[in-house]
Design an enzyme around this catalytic site. Structure first.
Site, PDB file in Angstrom:
ATOM      1  CB  CYS A   2      -0.927   0.100   1.201  1.00  0.00           C
ATOM      2  SG  CYS A   2      -2.038  -1.273   1.363  1.00  0.00           S
ATOM      3  NE  ARG A  27       4.596   1.877  -0.058  1.00  0.00           N
ATOM      4  CZ  ARG A  27       5.643   1.580   0.688  1.00  0.00           C
ATOM      5  NH1 ARG A  27       6.852   1.776   0.220  1.00  0.00           N
ATOM      6  NH2 ARG A  27       5.499   1.087   1.889  1.00  0.00           N
ATOM      7  CD1 TRP A  74      -0.015  -6.364  -3.014  1.00  0.00           C
ATOM      8  CD2 TRP A  74      -0.231  -6.892  -0.859  1.00  0.00           C
ATOM      9  NE1 TRP A  74       0.358  -7.674  -2.861  1.00  0.00           N
ATOM     10  CE2 TRP A  74       0.232  -8.020  -1.551  1.00  0.00           C
ATOM     11  CE3 TRP A  74      -0.460  -6.995   0.519  1.00  0.00           C
ATOM     12  CZ2 TRP A  74       0.484  -9.238  -0.922  1.00  0.00           C
ATOM     13  CZ3 TRP A  74      -0.195  -8.209   1.149  1.00  0.00           C
ATOM     14  CH2 TRP A  74       0.280  -9.306   0.427  1.00  0.00           C
ATOM     15  CG  ASN A 100       1.496   0.648   4.233  1.00  0.00           C
ATOM     16  OD1 ASN A 100       1.266  -0.546   4.038  1.00  0.00           O
ATOM     17  ND2 ASN A 100       2.711   1.155   4.214  1.00  0.00           N
ATOM     18  N   GLY A 101      -0.763  -1.261   6.220  1.00  0.00           N
ATOM     19  CA  GLY A 101      -0.380  -2.145   7.317  1.00  0.00           C
ATOM     20  C   GLY A 101      -1.556  -2.974   7.783  1.00  0.00           C
ATOM     21  CD  GLU A 484      17.264 -12.743  -7.653  1.00  0.00           C
ATOM     22  OE1 GLU A 484      16.664 -13.242  -6.698  1.00  0.00           O
ATOM     23  OE2 GLU A 484      16.891 -11.689  -8.206  1.00  0.00           O
ATOM     24  CE  LYS A 488      13.810 -11.026  -9.681  1.00  0.00           C
ATOM     25  NZ  LYS A 488      14.483 -10.507  -8.534  1.00  0.00           N
ATOM     26  CD  GLU A 491      10.092 -11.282  -8.411  1.00  0.00           C
ATOM     27  OE1 GLU A 491      11.315 -11.155  -8.414  1.00  0.00           O
ATOM     28  OE2 GLU A 491       9.360 -10.757  -7.563  1.00  0.00           O
ATOM     29  CG  HIS A 507      19.255 -37.189  -4.510  1.00  0.00           C
ATOM     30  ND1 HIS A 507      19.672 -38.423  -4.061  1.00  0.00           N
ATOM     31  CD2 HIS A 507      20.380 -36.542  -4.890  1.00  0.00           C
ATOM     32  CE1 HIS A 507      20.984 -38.507  -4.137  1.00  0.00           C
ATOM     33  NE2 HIS A 507      21.438 -37.364  -4.642  1.00  0.00           N
ATOM     34  CE  LYS A 606      11.346  -2.705  -5.248  1.00  0.00           C
ATOM     35  NZ  LYS A 606      12.049  -3.777  -5.978  1.00  0.00           N
TER      36      LYS A 606
HETATM   37  C1  F6R Z   1      11.985 -10.230  -5.661  1.00  0.00           C
HETATM   38  C2  F6R Z   1      11.769  -9.234  -4.645  1.00  0.00           C
HETATM   39  C3  F6R Z   1      11.470  -9.689  -3.270  1.00  0.00           C
HETATM   40  C4  F6R Z   1      12.290  -8.855  -2.263  1.00  0.00           C
HETATM   41  C5  F6R Z   1      11.908  -9.217  -0.828  1.00  0.00           C
HETATM   42  C6  F6R Z   1      12.741  -8.469   0.184  1.00  0.00           C
HETATM   43  O1  F6R Z   1      12.302  -9.644  -6.886  1.00  0.00           O
HETATM   44  O2  F6R Z   1      11.820  -8.066  -4.908  1.00  0.00           O
HETATM   45  O3  F6R Z   1      11.712 -11.042  -3.112  1.00  0.00           O
HETATM   46  O4  F6R Z   1      13.642  -9.098  -2.501  1.00  0.00           O
HETATM   47  O5  F6R Z   1      10.561  -8.931  -0.625  1.00  0.00           O
HETATM   48  O6  F6R Z   1      12.567  -7.102   0.061  1.00  0.00           O
HETATM   49  P1  F6R Z   1      13.596  -6.088   0.697  1.00  0.00           P
HETATM   50  O7  F6R Z   1      14.883  -6.265  -0.009  1.00  0.00           O
HETATM   51  O8  F6R Z   1      12.990  -4.744   0.444  1.00  0.00           O
HETATM   52  O9  F6R Z   1      13.707  -6.421   2.150  1.00  0.00           O
END
Ligand code: F6R
Length: 611
Positions: A2, A27, A74, A100-101, A484, A488, A491, A507, A606
């Site tokens: 949010c 957000r 969100w 937000n929260g 990683e 990517k 998501e 396995h 985010k």
């Molecule tokens: C993936 C992504 C998330 C963040 C995770 C941690 O692309 O962006 O997995 O890496 O939510 O977020 P931060 O780094 O802000 O603590």
């Protein structure tokens, strides 16, 4: 999770609120709304869906007024819908709130308010806050005091922005466990969840701390602690430009941020390892030999991409410094009763510096006497403020939900930190350091070379866009890069994808391999490549399509894999930052081919400021 904005001043609030929400849409983006005070009443427009839906609504039903609040959501409590969208109003339309929260005790407060005759129309926890403030206001408290009273009842993590029908020149902001920044203008003031929303108007900001309440008018900003004592806060001058938070001609923020990596990695490295300097400059970070001698255990804790960057750090610190390092995702760390004391160093990694689980891990560690070093991007964020030491990565605002440039800068930070610790504890000679340092300086131009050939990943994405399953495999550091890469792809392309240590395939997971499977083998660790080649052969024999990422000159792998993406040669320990770039580009172009919403993938936000 949010985005919230608020404005009080002389200009028309709606366009300022919408502009701010536009910068905060990363957000949360399942609904949006604004509330504007027209001098007499508060008028609300809100709707399910993207901000563009709200903009359409505002064009069709223009609002006027110089005080207002806005929200991009969100969903946590209640599905995305018009009625669950923020702002929420008290029944008599006196109080409007954006939030937000999460309010953990809202059911209990709601029951109390229902008994008093309040009616609820949404499923949100936020509506409870509007009614609760209204309840105290009706009892005779001033608007300000009604907010103080209500807030003292709320449990959970939240940031709020509130206006009152009877106070057309007052905007109130509340913060507890969710970010909130106040922008100081000339004859106008602002509230936002993040700095980019303010940069078109001001660079002078105050970071609100937990349990603080700020009262803003067009000419004043007063920050109070929870007992209503006035707090003096230093102003922070934002140095980065608005362009940093805009697309600058790129189709997506993600692509722009991928292309920023040479510059960011260069800056992260040069700030700490100056070219004409003698070594590593950690400024105020206290990690000298004496401090390190007092540490016998290191934890690396983070979430998502930041966790995968942390894993590279764990691997390197153990391999080079020979200090035991335990890595754990923050959401597990906080519940696993970790062994922590004053001889423990906790390294937390976070782009936003606001991730709820990582923040809680930090607090648990501090409560138990451990030292906390935070590797953070967002200046002034909660994690940066609460950690004992901060290593800022200087990546600038990362707007795309999928993290790219922050990962590269976090990994670069891990290289620097590892060298620093190794030198301090005598596990690295000056010559060894200089060799690594010289190679570190070459990384930005090597990333540049990979980016110049992004057509390779684009074509491969076109070729493989119809696969149904993807496995990323690798060994050692390559396995960490696989994790990683797989995240990517999940998501942003919504593809089923898993990362497996190449040796683990046999396995169990190899049973899933068929002709609809793509196996991406990360093979940049040359001493392990023979074994990875065998794994590629095994999955090919079972029908999989195969793609490898390897260092230039490795021709053997081209004999087995269907496709190979070559990265410039570098030291094995530095390869992850290069090997990850093709993964980012491949995920980006897969998502583009599949037509997903790259910068705002479904169901994500985010900054994850709830558990
Ligand atoms: C993936 C992504 C998330 C963040 C995770 C941690 O692309 O962006 O997995 O890496 O939510 O977020 P931060 O780094 O802000 O603590």
């Amino acid at each position: 999770m949010c985005g919230i904005v608020g404005y009080v001043g002389k200009n028309q609030a709606p366009s300022i609120l919408i502009d701010g929400l536009n910068k905060l849409e990363y957000r949360g983006y399942d609904s949006a709304g604004i509330a504007v005070h027209d001098g007499q009443n508060i008028n609300i427009l809100k709707t399910k869906g993207r901000l563009s839906n709200l903009i359409k609504l505002v064009i069709e039903n223009p609002l006027t007024g110089t005080l207002g609040i806005g929200h991009t959501r969100w969903a946590t409590h209640g599905a995305p819908s018009d009625v669950n969208s923020h702002p929420h109003m008290s029944e008599d339309h006196v109080i409007a709130v954006v939030h937000n929260g999460i309010i953990e005790n809202y059911m209990e407060i709601k029951a109390e308010l229902l008994e008093k005759g309040y009616h609820f129309i949404s499923e949100t926890d936020t509506e409870t806050i509007a009614h609760l403030i209204d309840c105290y206001y009706r009892d005779g408290f001033s608007f300000e005091d009604a907010v103080f009273k209500a807030v003292s009842r709320l449990e959970g993590a939240y940031a709020l922005s509130i206006i009152c029908r009877d106070c057309p020149g007052t905007l109130i902001a509340v913060r507890k466990g969710a970010p909130l920044v106040i922008g100081k203008g000339e004859g106008e003031n602002f509230i936002a969840s993040d700095i980019p929303a303010l940069l078109n108007y001001t660079r002078e900001v105050y970071f609100l701390e937990d349990n603080e309440i700020a009262v803003l008018t067009e000419n004043s900003i007063t920050i109070y602690d929870k007992d209503k004592n006035v707090v003096n806060r230093d102003i922070y001058h934002v140095t980065w430009d608005i362009e940093a938070a805009e697309k600058s001609g790129y189709a997506h923020f993600m692509l722009k941020e991928i292309h920023e990596q040479p510059k960011i990695v260069r800056e992260t490295i040069l700030k700490r390892v100056p070219e004409n300097g003698d070594g590593i400059v950690l400024d105020n970070i206290k990690l000298d030999k004496q401090e390190l001698d007092n540490i016998d255990r290191i934890y690396v804790v983070a979430c998502g991409t930041a966790y995968y960057a942390g894993l590279i750090g764990k691997h390197l610190i153990e391999k080079i410094c020979r200090i035991p390092v335990i890595s754990e995702v923050a959401s597990e760390f906080r519940y696993m009763d970790p062994i922590l004391d004053e001889r423990t160093l906790l390294i937390v990694v976070s782009q936003s510096g606001e991730t709820a689980d990582t923040l809680e891990a930090l607090r648990i560690a501090k409560r138990n006497g451990a030292r906390v070093l935070a590797i953070v991007n967002a200046v002034g964020s909660s994690i940066a403020r609460e950690a004992d030491d901060v290593f800022y990565i200087l990546a600038g605002p990362e707007i795309a939900v999928a993290s790219t440039k922050a990962y590269s800068a976090q990994v670069a930070a891990m290289y620097i930190l590892t060298c620093h610790i190794a030198l301090a504890v005598g596990k690295m000679t000056e010559e060894e350091f200089k060799a690594i340092r010289d190679e570190l300086y070459t990384l930005p131009s090597k990333i540049e070379l990979i980016l110049q050939k992004e057509n390779v990943e684009k074509k491969l994405a076109e070729k493989y866009k119809d696969v149904r399953n993807v496995f990323f495999i690798g060994r050692g550091l390559d396995y960490l890069v696989s994790q990683e890469g797989s995240l990517k792809l999940k998501e942003i392309a919504y593809l089923h994808s898993e990362a497996y240590a190449a040796g683990e395939l046999k396995h169990g997971p190899i049973a899933m391999i068929d002709e609809n499977t793509l196996v991406v083998a990360i093979a940049a660790q040359e001493e392990l490549i023979e074994k990875t080649i065998n794994n590629i052969k095994e999955v090919k024999a079972r029908g999989a399509k195969t793609m490898a990422i390897a260092m230039k000159g490795n021709t053997k792998i081209a004999e087995v894999a269907d496709d190979v993406i070559y990265i410039p040669r570098t030291m094995g320990i530095l390869a992850p930052v290069l090997a990850n770039i093709p993964n980012q580009l491949f995920a980006y172009y897969m998502a583009l081919s599949l037509g997903t919403d790259i910068d705002k993938p479904r169901n994500l936000a985010k900054s994850v400021t709830v558990e």
